[in-house]
Design a protein around this motif. Sequence first.
Motif, short mmCIF file in Angstrom:
data_model
loop_
_atom_site.label_atom_id
_atom_site.label_comp_id
_atom_site.label_asym_id
_atom_site.label_seq_id
_atom_site.Cartn_x
_atom_site.Cartn_y
_atom_site.Cartn_z
N UNK A 117 0.84 -1.20 0.00
CA UNK A 117 0.00 0.00 0.00
C UNK A 117 0.88 1.25 0.00
N UNK A 118 0.53 2.20 -0.89
CA UNK A 118 1.33 3.42 -1.02
C UNK A 118 0.38 4.58 -1.33
N UNK A 119 0.87 5.78 -1.06
CA UNK A 119 0.09 6.97 -1.40
C UNK A 119 1.03 8.16 -1.49
N UNK A 120 0.56 9.20 -2.17
CA UNK A 120 1.25 10.48 -2.11
C UNK A 120 0.22 11.55 -1.78
N UNK A 121 0.66 12.56 -1.04
CA UNK A 121 -0.21 13.66 -0.67
C UNK A 121 0.42 14.96 -1.15
N UNK A 122 -0.35 15.76 -1.85
CA UNK A 122 0.14 17.02 -2.40
C UNK A 122 -0.17 18.11 -1.38
N UNK A 123 0.84 18.54 -0.65
CA UNK A 123 0.63 19.56 0.39
C UNK A 123 0.55 20.96 -0.22
N UNK A 140 -3.17 20.57 -5.02
CA UNK A 140 -2.87 20.37 -3.60
C UNK A 140 -4.14 20.02 -2.83
N UNK A 141 -3.93 19.39 -1.67
CA UNK A 141 -5.05 18.98 -0.83
C UNK A 141 -5.61 17.62 -1.19
N UNK A 142 -4.92 16.87 -2.05
CA UNK A 142 -5.40 15.55 -2.47
C UNK A 142 -4.38 14.47 -2.14
N UNK A 143 -4.88 13.33 -1.67
CA UNK A 143 -4.06 12.14 -1.50
C UNK A 143 -4.41 11.18 -2.62
N UNK A 144 -3.38 10.70 -3.33
CA UNK A 144 -3.55 9.71 -4.39
C UNK A 144 -3.11 8.37 -3.83
N UNK A 145 -4.05 7.45 -3.70
CA UNK A 145 -3.75 6.11 -3.21
C UNK A 145 -3.35 5.25 -4.41
N UNK A 146 -2.19 4.62 -4.33
CA UNK A 146 -1.59 3.94 -5.47
C UNK A 146 -1.56 2.44 -5.27
#
Length: 292
Positions: A195-201, A214-220
């Motif tokens: 499980x991985x994700x990135x969050x655009x701060x 920004x303000x979104x988390x992309x679950x990969x």
Amino acid sequence: MIEMIIEQRRRNLGGGMEVGRVLPFAKQRMVGPFIFFDHMGPLDIAAGVDRSIDVRPHPHIGLSTVTYLFSGEVMHRDSLGYEQPIRPQEVNWMTAGRGITHSERFEHARAHGDHLHGIQAWVALPTEQEEIAPSFSHHAGLDLPQWNDAGVVGQLIAGSAYGLTASAEIHSPLFYAHLDMAPGATAEIPGGHKERALYIATGAVELNGTRYESGRMLVLDSAASRVRALEHSNVMVLGGEPIGERFLYWNFVSSSKDRLAQAASDWQAGRMKLPDADDAEFIPLPDDKGMG
């Protein structure tokens, strides 16, 4: 491949403090062991601000809290006796285990004014370690490996990634890093975890040909992937191995609902020690936080 997009939901914590709540989300409770992810600020705090903005002493069990700032300063005090300010590019790692209490106060802001911006995450402990002794550690400088490559200034906050290992003691396989990306720069998103994700701060990025703000988390998914900054962006990358179902009640995390009820009872009855240097007040147990 992007499996889900989670948009932060703004939450007012009182005293003028607002956060963007990302995890837990109804359709995505956790990413690896990460069970809570709050985007704090950005918030300008004027000198002389009222103490109502402070986070008064409160309890935790079954997790580690991870505080990381882009700007500003927060003073941490806990029931183990630690008193530690945290500043940008540093990490406060507090493992609650069987129980700890702490406060987070904005004393620097009250004296000088401040611009607060950062991330607070919770990492759930594996079942066999949920009741370990509580601990606290502060990390800065060489404790947090950094790199600078082709427009990306990276900092490893916890775990292992990019051929590096951070010094905070973790209890299950994970990675957590901050990428400060110049416009046009690209970066690998670490693989090797389910499980991985990135969050655009801040800023905006491109992944698989699509722009994300920004303000979104992309679950990969687990496939190798790269992200490109379309403007100056601060991106958090995180992931790890699933550790099983967890329940939440207020600030408590556990694999057992009975344990959550016990923790709530202990707090309500005053059986959890407050920080010695900060025991004049506390946050009472709320009556509207059902277990979930």
